[in-house]
Design an enzyme around this catalytic site. Sequence first.
Site, short mmCIF file in Angstrom:
data_model
loop_
_atom_site.label_atom_id
_atom_site.label_comp_id
_atom_site.label_asym_id
_atom_site.label_seq_id
_atom_site.Cartn_x
_atom_site.Cartn_y
_atom_site.Cartn_z
CE LYS A 87 7.93 44.82 -18.05
NZ LYS A 87 7.78 43.43 -17.66
NE ARG A 102 14.25 41.55 -10.34
CZ ARG A 102 12.97 41.65 -10.60
NH1 ARG A 102 12.37 40.71 -11.28
NH2 ARG A 102 12.30 42.69 -10.18
CB CYS A 106 2.65 46.03 -12.13
SG CYS A 106 3.01 47.16 -10.81
#
Length: 378
Positions: free
Chosen positions: A84, A159, A247
Amino acid sequence: METKSVVKVGSRKSQLALIQTNTIINQLKKLNPNLSFEVISMQTTGDKVLDAALSKIGEKNLFTRELELALEKKEVDFVVHSLKDLPTALPEGLLIGCIYKRDSPYDAVVMHPSNAGKKLEDLPEGSVIGTSSLRRAAQLARKFPHFKFENIRGNLNTRFRKLDEDNKYSAIILAEAGLHRMGWPDRISQVLDKDTCMYAVSQGAMAVECRNSDPFTLSLLSQIHHPETVIQCVAERAFLKKLEGGCSVPVSAFSEVKDGKLSLTGGVFSIDGKQGRIEYACDSLPESIEEKEKPTVSPNGPREFAGIVGSEKVSIATLEVAQRVGLQVAELLLNTEAKEILANAKAETAAAVIAEKQKKDAEKMKKEAEKPQANGIS
Ligand code: DPM
């Protein structure tokens, strides 16, 4: 054909990238015990610019450029990517030699420890959800208009630290595949189904990029080309390519290979999620998806579909169907209000890119002005 005893493999330095690279190497080692593999890891621009949202950096091949240069210079023979993250148009001379069997393509919710055991439905109004994906934010805003969506950047380790320590986010959204690969499946509170949040094109699939002029590597990689994944990813990438998406726009997909048929659902959303349109197409795959005749390879390398090659296991005729289904969904969308929704979303992200750049430039100038004068007389 040139043969090799040592294969050089390029990888980003992040933990996830190295895990993915080693997964592919281990599979190839099992099938080719006489080969050895050398990993050459490097930082990419995307790894260096960790403070801005991906969509605001305004470049397509952030995580791939340095690795592709190494491929072109023959410093490495192949590079493993999350498919992706690979743009739908690859640089001249490079292609996707194989796609490995897809892991979960779905998105997953990771809760702040104080919300352990809860679902998104249980969070109160005003909860802050961390994601830098326009696609995730737009779709979730449709279902949960009472939440706030804020950027969270950095690699997966960063994160998690931000989620657990900053007490700002009630939850964050990440790809289920990445969470499994990193060994954190127990932090998943909820997996989002397609009616809540369709996934990104090719999410959960690992792809290996190589030179189209390197038959040794192409034939090595064809051993682990996974037919069903390839069919789905060709359809999804052809769809995204036609929309000229990346994206930087909220575009999502859902595909299935079942009973000899391939189906694809594609969605386009406005940045705030208030507008959206979903279309669907389906077609029969050839009775046998295998390549019966050895394909004739032109001097420019094998034929590709949105950057992906066929193999003995998945024929050109099959990939032609997959590509057609992808294009069909894109065309259906472009004949509706989705065309305008997409154009507006692109314009909005382009404006955000410019604003981000101006902010950066202003900060830089301010810092320069504050620097003590090197040759000043005090
Ligand atoms: C792309 C997006 C994100 C990554 C945008 C999207 C997520 C960015 C974010 C194109 N690449 O999905 O709408 O949430 O801030 C990325 C991840 C993986 C590959 C991590 C993730 C692992 C899973 C896979 C980042 N790229 O999405 O949580 O192999 O698909």
